[in-house]
Design a protein around this motif. Sequence first.
Motif, PDB file in Angstrom:
ATOM      1  N   ILE A  10       0.873  -1.177   0.000  1.00 48.59           N
ATOM      2  CA  ILE A  10       0.000   0.000   0.000  1.00 48.59           C
ATOM      3  C   ILE A  10       0.905   1.220   0.000  1.00 48.59           C
ATOM      4  N   HIS A  11       0.667   2.127  -0.937  1.00 47.53           N
ATOM      5  CA  HIS A  11       1.463   3.353  -1.004  1.00 47.53           C
ATOM      6  C   HIS A  11       0.507   4.510  -1.250  1.00 47.53           C
ATOM      7  N   ASP A  12       0.333   5.352  -0.245  1.00 44.09           N
ATOM      8  CA  ASP A  12      -0.583   6.492  -0.306  1.00 44.09           C
ATOM      9  C   ASP A  12       0.166   7.781   0.002  1.00 44.09           C
ATOM     10  N   HIS A  13      -0.358   8.879  -0.539  1.00 46.52           N
ATOM     11  CA  HIS A  13       0.151  10.207  -0.230  1.00 46.52           C
ATOM     12  C   HIS A  13      -0.997  11.056   0.290  1.00 46.52           C
ATOM     13  N   GLU A  14      -0.709  11.828   1.303  1.00 50.53           N
ATOM     14  CA  GLU A  14      -1.685  12.780   1.833  1.00 50.53           C
ATOM     15  C   GLU A  14      -1.011  14.152   1.835  1.00 50.53           C
ATOM     16  N   PHE A  15      -1.712  15.156   1.335  1.00 48.52           N
ATOM     17  CA  PHE A  15      -1.170  16.511   1.270  1.00 48.52           C
ATOM     18  C   PHE A  15      -2.009  17.414   2.164  1.00 48.52           C
ATOM     19  N   ASN A  16      -1.343  18.088   3.100  1.00 48.81           N
ATOM     20  CA  ASN A  16      -2.019  18.982   4.039  1.00 48.81           C
ATOM     21  C   ASN A  16      -1.414  20.371   3.970  1.00 48.81           C
ATOM     22  N   SER A  17      -2.280  21.369   3.875  1.00 52.70           N
ATOM     23  CA  SER A  17      -1.839  22.758   3.854  1.00 52.70           C
ATOM     24  C   SER A  17      -1.338  23.145   5.237  1.00 52.70           C
ATOM     25  N   GLN A  18      -0.198  23.789   5.274  1.00 50.33           N
ATOM     26  CA  GLN A  18       0.418  24.273   6.510  1.00 50.33           C
ATOM     27  C   GLN A  18       0.747  25.749   6.327  1.00 50.33           C
ATOM     28  N   PRO A  19       0.892  26.517   7.402  1.00 51.59           N
ATOM     29  CA  PRO A  19       1.264  27.928   7.256  1.00 51.59           C
ATOM     30  C   PRO A  19       2.568  28.125   6.467  1.00 51.59           C
ATOM     31  N   SER A  20       3.486  27.177   6.596  1.00 52.82           N
ATOM     32  CA  SER A  20       4.783  27.304   5.922  1.00 52.82           C
ATOM     33  C   SER A  20       4.796  26.673   4.536  1.00 52.82           C
ATOM     34  N   GLY A  21       3.700  26.053   4.101  1.00 54.28           N
ATOM     35  CA  GLY A  21       3.656  25.397   2.786  1.00 54.28           C
ATOM     36  C   GLY A  21       2.753  24.180   2.835  1.00 54.28           C
ATOM     37  N   THR A  22       3.173  23.127   2.194  1.00 56.66           N
ATOM     38  CA  THR A  22       2.392  21.895   2.124  1.00 56.66           C
ATOM     39  C   THR A  22       3.156  20.761   2.798  1.00 56.66           C
ATOM     40  N   LEU A  23       2.463  20.000   3.629  1.00 60.40           N
ATOM     41  CA  LEU A  23       3.037  18.831   4.276  1.00 60.40           C
ATOM     42  C   LEU A  23       2.568  17.598   3.518  1.00 60.40           C
ATOM     43  N   MET A  24       3.513  16.795   3.027  1.00 64.31           N
ATOM     44  CA  MET A  24       3.167  15.546   2.362  1.00 64.31           C
ATOM     45  C   MET A  24       3.439  14.395   3.331  1.00 64.31           C
ATOM     46  N   ILE A  25       2.433  13.581   3.546  1.00 63.60           N
ATOM     47  CA  ILE A  25       2.581  12.376   4.362  1.00 63.60           C
ATOM     48  C   ILE A  25       2.617  11.209   3.390  1.00 63.60           C
ATOM     49  N   ASP A  26       3.702  10.457   3.425  1.00 61.45           N
ATOM     50  CA  ASP A  26       3.935   9.345   2.516  1.00 61.45           C
ATOM     51  C   ASP A  26       3.778   8.054   3.313  1.00 61.45           C
ATOM     52  N   ARG A  27       2.712   7.320   3.062  1.00 60.71           N
ATOM     53  CA  ARG A  27       2.438   6.068   3.786  1.00 60.71           C
ATOM     54  C   ARG A  27       2.773   4.896   2.879  1.00 60.71           C
ATOM     55  N   PHE A  28       3.670   4.048   3.345  1.00 63.09           N
ATOM     56  CA  PHE A  28       4.101   2.893   2.564  1.00 63.09           C
ATOM     57  C   PHE A  28       4.129   1.676   3.466  1.00 63.09           C
ATOM     58  N   GLU A  29       3.298   0.717   3.151  1.00 59.54           N
ATOM     59  CA  GLU A  29       3.254  -0.537   3.902  1.00 59.54           C
ATOM     60  C   GLU A  29       3.459  -1.675   2.922  1.00 59.54           C
ATOM     61  N   PHE A  30       4.217  -2.672   3.333  1.00 57.35           N
ATOM     62  CA  PHE A  30       4.475  -3.796   2.442  1.00 57.35           C
ATOM     63  C   PHE A  30       4.650  -5.077   3.241  1.00 57.35           C
ATOM     64  N   GLU A  31       4.495  -6.170   2.539  1.00 53.60           N
ATOM     65  CA  GLU A  31       4.718  -7.490   3.128  1.00 53.60           C
ATOM     66  C   GLU A  31       5.269  -8.389   2.033  1.00 53.60           C
ATOM     67  N   SER A  32       6.399  -9.000   2.310  1.00 56.86           N
ATOM     68  CA  SER A  32       7.004  -9.912   1.349  1.00 56.86           C
ATOM     69  C   SER A  32       6.347 -11.281   1.440  1.00 56.86           C
TER      70      SER A  32
END
Length: 78
Positions: A10-32
């Motif tokens: 699973i690989h998701d990105h979340e973008f949140n507006s912040q006073p200083s710009g944009t915060l990107m949260i990068d979520r990566f989960e995996f299982e071999s």
Amino acid sequence: MVTGAFKQMIHDHEFNSQPSGTLMIDRFEFESPFGILGWLFDRIVLRSYMRQLLCRRNEILKNLAESDNWQKYITAET
């Protein structure tokens, strides 16, 4: 369904507006695959490798987005 080397990914990105710009949260989960051997490989090797890979990629994307160089990756429609 997309196939690949991982049993699950699973690989998701979340973008949140912040006073200083944009915060990107990068979520990566995996299982071999391969049961306990895959689990051990994930913990011993892949977790650190994937974290470093994603951090480096995010650093490159940040530098690109904060410059004018991003424009060369966008094609103009005619």
